[in-house]
Design a protein around this motif. Structure first.
Motif, short mmCIF file in Angstrom:
data_model
loop_
_atom_site.label_atom_id
_atom_site.label_comp_id
_atom_site.label_asym_id
_atom_site.label_seq_id
_atom_site.Cartn_x
_atom_site.Cartn_y
_atom_site.Cartn_z
N GLU A 274 93.36 -100.56 -94.58
CA GLU A 274 93.18 -99.29 -95.28
C GLU A 274 92.76 -99.51 -96.72
O GLU A 274 91.91 -98.80 -97.26
N ARG A 275 93.34 -100.50 -97.36
CA ARG A 275 93.06 -100.76 -98.77
C ARG A 275 91.70 -101.43 -98.96
O ARG A 275 90.98 -101.14 -99.92
N THR A 276 91.34 -102.32 -98.04
CA THR A 276 90.15 -103.16 -98.24
C THR A 276 88.88 -102.50 -97.75
O THR A 276 87.89 -102.41 -98.48
N TRP A 277 88.88 -102.04 -96.50
CA TRP A 277 87.63 -101.60 -95.88
C TRP A 277 87.39 -100.11 -95.99
O TRP A 277 86.25 -99.66 -96.03
N GLN A 278 88.46 -99.32 -95.98
CA GLN A 278 88.34 -97.88 -96.13
C GLN A 278 87.33 -97.28 -95.14
O GLN A 278 86.47 -96.48 -95.51
N ASP A 279 87.44 -97.71 -93.89
CA ASP A 279 86.55 -97.17 -92.87
C ASP A 279 87.34 -96.85 -91.61
O ASP A 279 88.58 -96.79 -91.64
N ARG A 280 86.64 -96.65 -90.52
CA ARG A 280 87.28 -96.19 -89.28
C ARG A 280 87.98 -97.29 -88.51
O ARG A 280 88.64 -97.02 -87.50
N HIS A 281 87.85 -98.53 -88.95
CA HIS A 281 88.41 -99.65 -88.19
C HIS A 281 89.81 -100.00 -88.70
O HIS A 281 90.06 -101.10 -89.18
N ALA A 282 90.75 -99.07 -88.58
CA ALA A 282 92.10 -99.30 -89.08
C ALA A 282 92.81 -100.41 -88.33
O ALA A 282 93.76 -101.01 -88.85
N SER A 283 92.39 -100.70 -87.10
CA SER A 283 93.05 -101.71 -86.28
C SER A 283 92.31 -103.04 -86.29
O SER A 283 92.57 -103.89 -85.45
N PHE A 284 91.41 -103.22 -87.24
CA PHE A 284 90.66 -104.47 -87.33
C PHE A 284 91.61 -105.66 -87.47
O PHE A 284 92.48 -105.69 -88.33
N GLY A 285 91.46 -106.64 -86.57
CA GLY A 285 92.31 -107.83 -86.64
C GLY A 285 93.70 -107.66 -86.09
O GLY A 285 94.57 -108.50 -86.32
N ILE A 286 93.94 -106.57 -85.35
CA ILE A 286 95.26 -106.32 -84.76
C ILE A 286 95.08 -106.26 -83.25
O ILE A 286 94.29 -105.47 -82.74
N LEU A 287 95.83 -107.07 -82.54
CA LEU A 287 95.76 -107.08 -81.09
C LEU A 287 96.85 -106.22 -80.50
O LEU A 287 97.99 -106.21 -80.96
N SER A 288 96.52 -105.51 -79.44
CA SER A 288 97.49 -104.70 -78.71
C SER A 288 98.04 -105.50 -77.55
O SER A 288 97.31 -105.91 -76.66
N GLU A 289 99.35 -105.73 -77.52
CA GLU A 289 99.96 -106.44 -76.40
C GLU A 289 99.83 -105.65 -75.10
O GLU A 289 99.72 -106.20 -74.02
N GLN A 290 99.79 -104.32 -75.24
CA GLN A 290 99.69 -103.49 -74.05
C GLN A 290 98.34 -103.69 -73.35
O GLN A 290 98.23 -103.60 -72.14
#
Length: 297
Positions: A274-290
């Motif tokens: 949120e602080r760095t990219w300020q775009d729609r990719h809020a989950s960048f670099g986050i994997l979902s275990e589900q």
């Protein structure tokens, strides 16, 4: 502020050991936040270079290096920057990347693990804490990323956002100017050195070691606008990143050696995005275990 040539430490990896010219050079590299690593002679970097030159081009039936833009789980268009890139985690390297690229990335990732172990040892983190403190990343678990980036000169925007890498260790290959680091109160150019990776330490390692006599620095860096230059190709780079899993916690080693929990890795990464990219990719670099390794989009 005037720029000046940054004097970076140089190292090699020999028989799974990180070696510098002097006993104090690793300490200096940790304090500065980056150093140069000699690329082993056995490395073939051409698959990574080819991928960076082609991944954004339309798909063809004759190559796996093109046609990645529609793959929105691993392709990211940075709308406020020149950067477009692939970000692929280790669980999907074999199925989503060309085989020659996978071989190269695995070799780079192995170098990163050697560097992380050497850094933890130099920082004075007890080896019994390494697995817990890194979420298993120090021995090949955790989350290991590969990123391939292309800088679009037709966009008159900054090349890449000012940021610190989020994980423990990054190995970067580039051979074009544009990278800058915040050193001595100003932005200084980090020029590529032929035959070397640029290695830098990330925010997880900085947090982990903040209370120790020697603490790592996660250096701020960015890429300035990269214009089209006559007779020269677009700027590109590729990198591997060693991170804790998003499901883990981030820790700080206390002066007496125990670990103190700071924050969940996922919460840390979301704040960073949120602080760095300020775009729609809020989950960048986050994997979902589900979803077993698919980024939440």
């Amino acid at each position: 502020m005037k720029t000046h040539k940054i004097n970076m430490q140089r190292a090699i990896i020999y028989q799974d050991a990180l070696l510098f010219k002097t006993p104090f050079s690793l300490r200096a590299a940790i304090e500065q936040g980056l150093f140069l690593l000699k690329i082993p002679e056995t490395f073939n970097l051409e698959p990574g270079i080819k991928l960076c030159r082609e991944f954004y081009l339309p798909a063809t039936s004759s190559t796996r290096y093109r046609g990645f833009r529609p793959q929105t789980d691993i392709y990211f268009d940075r709308e406020h920057f020149q950067t477009e890139h692939l970000l692929v985690d280790k669980t999907r390297w074999a199925t989503r990347l060309p085989g020659a690229v996978v071989k190269m990335v695995l070799a780079m990732d192995a170098l990163g693990q050697v560097i992380l172990q050497a850094a933890l040892r130099e920082l004075g983190v007890a080896q019994a804490l390494w697995a817990s403190a890194s979420g298993g990343a120090v021995t090949g678990q955790g989350t290991h990323w590969f990123a391939a980036s292309h800088y679009r000169p037709e966009r008159h925007l900054p090349g890449c956002a000012e940021h610190q890498d989020t994980g423990f260790v990054t190995l970067l290959y580039t051979r074009q100017s544009g990278l800058e680091a915040f050193i001595d109160g100003g932005w200084q150019p980090i020029e590529p050195e032929p035959g070397y990776f640029i290695v830098n330490f990330g925010a997880c390692l900085e947090l982990l070691s903040a209370q120790l006599p020697l603490s790592a620095r996660a250096i701020k860096h960015r890429v300035r606008e990269c214009p089209a230059l006559p007779g020269q190709e677009d700027r590109f780079s590729f990198a591997t990143f060693i991170n804790p899993p998003a499901s883990a916690d981030l820790y700080e080693v206390q002066p007496l050696g125990e670990l103190r929990r700071l924050i969940s890795a996922e919460a840390f990464l979301r704040r960073f995005n949120e602080r760095t990219w300020q775009d729609r990719h809020a989950s960048f670099g986050i994997l979902s275990e589900q979803t077993q390794g698919t980024p939440n989009e």
